[in-house]
Write a protein that holds these residues in place. Structure first.
Motif: not given
Length: 246
Positions: A27-29, A15-17, A20-22
């Motif tokens: 961060t990129r957005q 769930a944490r991974r 993390l992807a989101r």
């Protein structure tokens, strides 16, 4: 808060991974959004404003303290109040050492409509050293839409006029908060950005720290709710008032 979901270490890691992807995408957005902000056009400030600071009267150019950039936090402090807004005080408590901003040629200052005779005792009580100016008697707060009074100037807040704000704003007047950014070229001052309401959350370290926790800010608008009997701002006090009775 509802009973937490308890899972195995392996399930938690999965769930944490996923989260993390989101987070990485966010961060990129966010970086792309900051780039858009830096590309905004700017407008020259043509009006002369007079402020009062600890060293006497000052114009907007003086607030830069010789640097090329100025951030002005519009701190809610009505001339009739004896102390500043608790929410603005929380944000000011979270301002870091100003040397780091100065190293990037940027000055930060607070601006309020309260007279300096009320600002200074409150600042000493709070233990703040950030420069703080009174805009009392000038159009500054009205022109930057942080004092709302339709008898003085057309009401606008967060880029909405009175009709767009809704009927609950009709007839209301008072202080609001926000932050404005300015750039100086010689003697010319340009307004580059202003932001209001929840957009100032990013400036408040306490909120951002709490956002990392399982219970969050513990305010009733959050999902999942952090504390069912909390009100949005009912818990917040000046930092020297938390031991006082409710």
């Amino acid at each position: 808060m509802d009973d937490p979901q308890v899972v195995s270490q392996e399930e938690w890691l999965t769930a944490r991974r996923q989260l993390l992807a989101r987070e990485k995408e966010f961060t990129r957005q966010r970086d792309a959004l900051h780039a858009e902000r830096r590309r905004l056009p700017m407008t020259q400030v043509g009006k002369h404003y007079v402020f009062e600071g600890t060293h006497g009267q000052a114009g907007l150019l003086d607030l830069f303290e010789g640097r090329s950039q100025l951030l002005a936090y519009h701190f809610m402090f009505d001339p009739d109040w004896d102390e500043g807004c608790p929410t603005c005080s929380l944000l000011t408590d979270n301002i870091g050492h100003l040397a780091h901003l100065h190293a990037r040629d940027t000055t930060l200052a607070l601006v309020s409509r309260a007279p300096l005779a009320k600002i200074e005792p409150f600042r000493r009580r709070m233990g703040w050293t950030v420069p703080w100016y009174s805009s009392f008697g000038s159009d500054f707060n009205y022109d930057f839409h942080v004092t709302l009074d339709e008898t003085v100037a057309p009401v606008e807040y967060n880029y909405k006029n009175l009709a767009e704000l809704g009927p609950q704003w009709q007839g209301w007047s008072g202080e609001m908060f926000g932050v404005s950014a300015f750039l100086r070229h010689g003697e010319r001052v340009f307004h580059t950005y202003s932001s209001y309401a929840r957009s100032c959350d990013i400036l408040d370290g306490t909120y951002n720290w709490l956002d990392l926790t399982a219970r969050g800010r513990q305010e009733d608008w959050e999902q999942p709710p952090g504390r069912s009997n909390s009100s949005a701002l009912g818990w917040l006090r000046h930092h020297d008032r938390y031991d006082a009775p409710q």
